[in-house]
Design an enzyme around this catalytic site. Structure first.
Site, short mmCIF file in Angstrom:
data_model
loop_
_atom_site.label_atom_id
_atom_site.label_comp_id
_atom_site.label_asym_id
_atom_site.label_seq_id
_atom_site.Cartn_x
_atom_site.Cartn_y
_atom_site.Cartn_z
N HIS A 156 0.83 -1.21 0.00
CA HIS A 156 0.00 0.00 0.00
C HIS A 156 0.87 1.26 0.00
O HIS A 156 0.58 2.22 -0.72
CB HIS A 156 -0.94 0.01 1.22
CG HIS A 156 -1.89 1.15 1.21
ND1 HIS A 156 -3.00 1.20 0.38
CD2 HIS A 156 -1.89 2.32 1.90
CE1 HIS A 156 -3.64 2.33 0.57
NE2 HIS A 156 -2.99 3.03 1.49
N CYS A 487 33.25 1.73 -28.53
CA CYS A 487 32.76 1.93 -27.16
C CYS A 487 33.84 2.68 -26.39
O CYS A 487 34.96 2.20 -26.30
CB CYS A 487 32.50 0.60 -26.47
SG CYS A 487 31.27 -0.44 -27.30
#
Length: 543
Positions: A156, A487
């Site tokens: 909740h 990269c």
């Protein structure tokens, strides 16, 4: 939480969950797939994202959909606006749990056992409590953050926090004992699924990024990723996929155990290490299944998030000293004087010292591609020194069910050793694509240990020799019509380096997330300059 064990008694009682229930999966794979299919049908029917609740009958084991309503948390947000929170300093971690949201907030901890004890709350209050129930809801609108001992991502507290846009860290277990009531704390939900509570006030920045103003260049822009927890939020950045998925992070942080210690568990001599491995793998019939399952889930999280864009996963590239740091690793790793140039990358995969471990890596990738259907995943071989080694690795992969070109499988290799550049045209006969690892290639071209503090100033990717090696690799790739990317950090740090790559005709450049936007800007500038130059040359030629 169950009914009292009396006939016709509807009293609810709390009982301690037995160990066998704690270690039992709540749903079967078939049930999960059923729920996923139902959710898809419901969203297709309503033509919008839906907030769906379900239940399973404890007697008949039947699944039910109990509620479906339009999702309200995310649909009103502008998808082009991204707010990024980033900590600027490190601090003492008091507790950690499940992160809800992506914000960072600073406030004073306020311990509450019940909303009745709240009184008046200051604007910078962070509630710290055991658990939260619906009667807390009016109170939660007044606070800066929420921290609970109990509860998961669907508790909740988590649901209300999402709806209110309040950062929350739930399921910390020990927050009420490690945090002092009234002390200043920093809660960070910006580091993936795990949220951290830090002692004191830490500096952070909040940056609003408008992706709608970003123009993508012709050169493909990809990402370098390692952590599956951050994949979803990063997927909204402008990109053409993942050019490098570092497997090592998943093995270190998720798997934690050396693969050979799972394959040859009996060879682990230390009793405490064996107990630790037993504890980690307790829910698996075979220990090697633990490795395959955990690694495949980590890789699949990133592959699914970016689907259908390509995601290139690099097979493990630990050095021996790094492998030895994994649980049980020291029993299976040789000691080397220079691990950077030793038993790493391709050389491990067909060697009997690691071949069985490599088989587990292959099995994990096969599971992602074939069982999960994520065929956008491609594989890359690091540190492949010779042509013969390249052929051996491809053959070893085939033995383990990863056959090149079967089901669209492409196998790339890193270009990070001078031999890769010199024999690039021959390596292109073995592999489907190249990715230049500029750090290692510069290191081996200049003969510099990039980790050395003494030699650090000489390490320079802009060095003429290093750039010439990169240029040769790109030229060979273009000649053989082999895809090639790079990269590295240099194209974002140095606009002239990005211009050099664009001018040479590289297919793609991959960036770390924090450098991606600057990298795109540098590539766009380079492409615009090249366009102006070409137009000027065409004009001169025409005249």
């Amino acid at each position: 939480m169950v009914y009292a064990n009396k006939w016709n008694d509807k009293t609810i009682v709390n009982t301690k969950t037995p160990k066998n229930k704690q270690q039992q999966f709540i749903l079967t794979d078939d049930e999960i797939i059923t729920l996923a299919n139902w959710a898809k049908l419901i969203e297709d029917h309503y033509q919008k994202p839906m907030d769906i609740e379900w239940a399973k009958d404890g007697i008949t084991n039947t699944l039910f959909i109990t509620q479906a309503r339009p999702e309200t948390v995310h649909q009103m947000r502008d998808k082009n606006i991204h707010i990024e929170y980033k900590l600027l300093e490190k601090g003492t971690i008091l507790s950690q749990g499940n992160a809800v949201g992506s914000k960072i907030k600073v406030g004073k901890a306020c311990f509450l056992k019940s909303p009745k004890n709240a009184g008046s709350l200051a604007p910078n209050t962070i509630i710290v409590t055991d658990t939260i129930t619906p009667d807390w809801d009016p109170l939660l609108k007044q606070v800066t953050g929420i921290v609970t001992n109990k509860g998961g991502r669907t508790s909740h507290a988590a649901i209300v926090a999402r709806e209110l846009g309040v950062p929350a860290i739930v399921g910390c277990r020990n927050a009420t004992t490690t945090i002092t009531n009234g002390e200043t704390i920093t809660i960070s939900c910006s580091q993936g699924k795990t949220g951290y509570i830090y002692q004191g006030e830490l500096a952070f920045k909040e940056e609003k990024i408008d992706f709608s103003n970003i123009k993508m260049p012709a050169t493909e822009v990809k990402m370098i990723l390692a952590d599956p927890e951050n994949a979803f939020s990063l997927s909204f950045y402008p990109n053409n996929g993942v050019g490098l998925l570092r497997m090592e992070f998943i093995i270190t942080h998720n798997v934690k155990v050396h693969p050979m210690a799972l394959v040859n568990f009996d060879q682990v001599k230390n009793t405490s290490v064996k107990k630790e491995i037993e504890k980690i793998t307790k829910n698996y019939a075979n220990k090697h299944d633990y490795f395959v399952e955990t690694l495949s889930q980590g890789i699949a999280t990133i592959a699914a998030t970016f689907y259908p864009k390509e995601v290139i996963v690099r097979l493990s590239d630990f050095k021996t000293n790094e492998y030895a740091n994994l649980i049980g690793g020291k029993y299976f790793e040789p000691k080397e004087e220079n691990p950077m140039l030793g038993f790493r990358g391709a050389s491990r995969y067909y060697n009997n010292l690691y071949k069985a471990g490599f088989a587990l890596e292959c099995e994990a990738i096969k599971k992602v591609r074939e069982h999960m259907g994520l065929t956008n995943l491609k594989v890359m071989i690091p540190f492949c020194r010779t042509l013969e080694e390249g052929k051996k690795v491809v053959a070893t992969m085939a033995e383990n069910g990863l056959k090149q070109n079967e089901n669209g499988l492409e196998i790339y290799t890193m270009v990070e050793i001078p031999s890769n550049v010199i024999l690039a045209e021959k390596f292109a006969e073995i592999f489907d694509g190249f990715s230049i690892g500029s750090n290692d290639l510069t290191q081996l071209t200049l003969g510099i240990d990039r980790d050395s503090e003494l030699m650090g100033k000489l390490f320079d990717e802009n060095n003429e020799a290093a750039k010439k090696m990169i240029k040769m690799a790109i030229q060979s790739a273009r000649k053989t019509q082999t895809k090639i990317g790079l990269c590295g950090q240099a194209p974002s740090d140095f606009p002239e380096f990005a211009a050099f790559l664009v001018n040479e005709g590289i297919d793609s450049i991959s960036f770390n997330p924090d450098a991606l936007l600057q990298g795109i800007e540098n590539i766009n500038k380079a492409e615009n300059s090249l366009k102006i130059e070409n137009e000027a040359n065409d004009f001169i030629f025409y005249k």
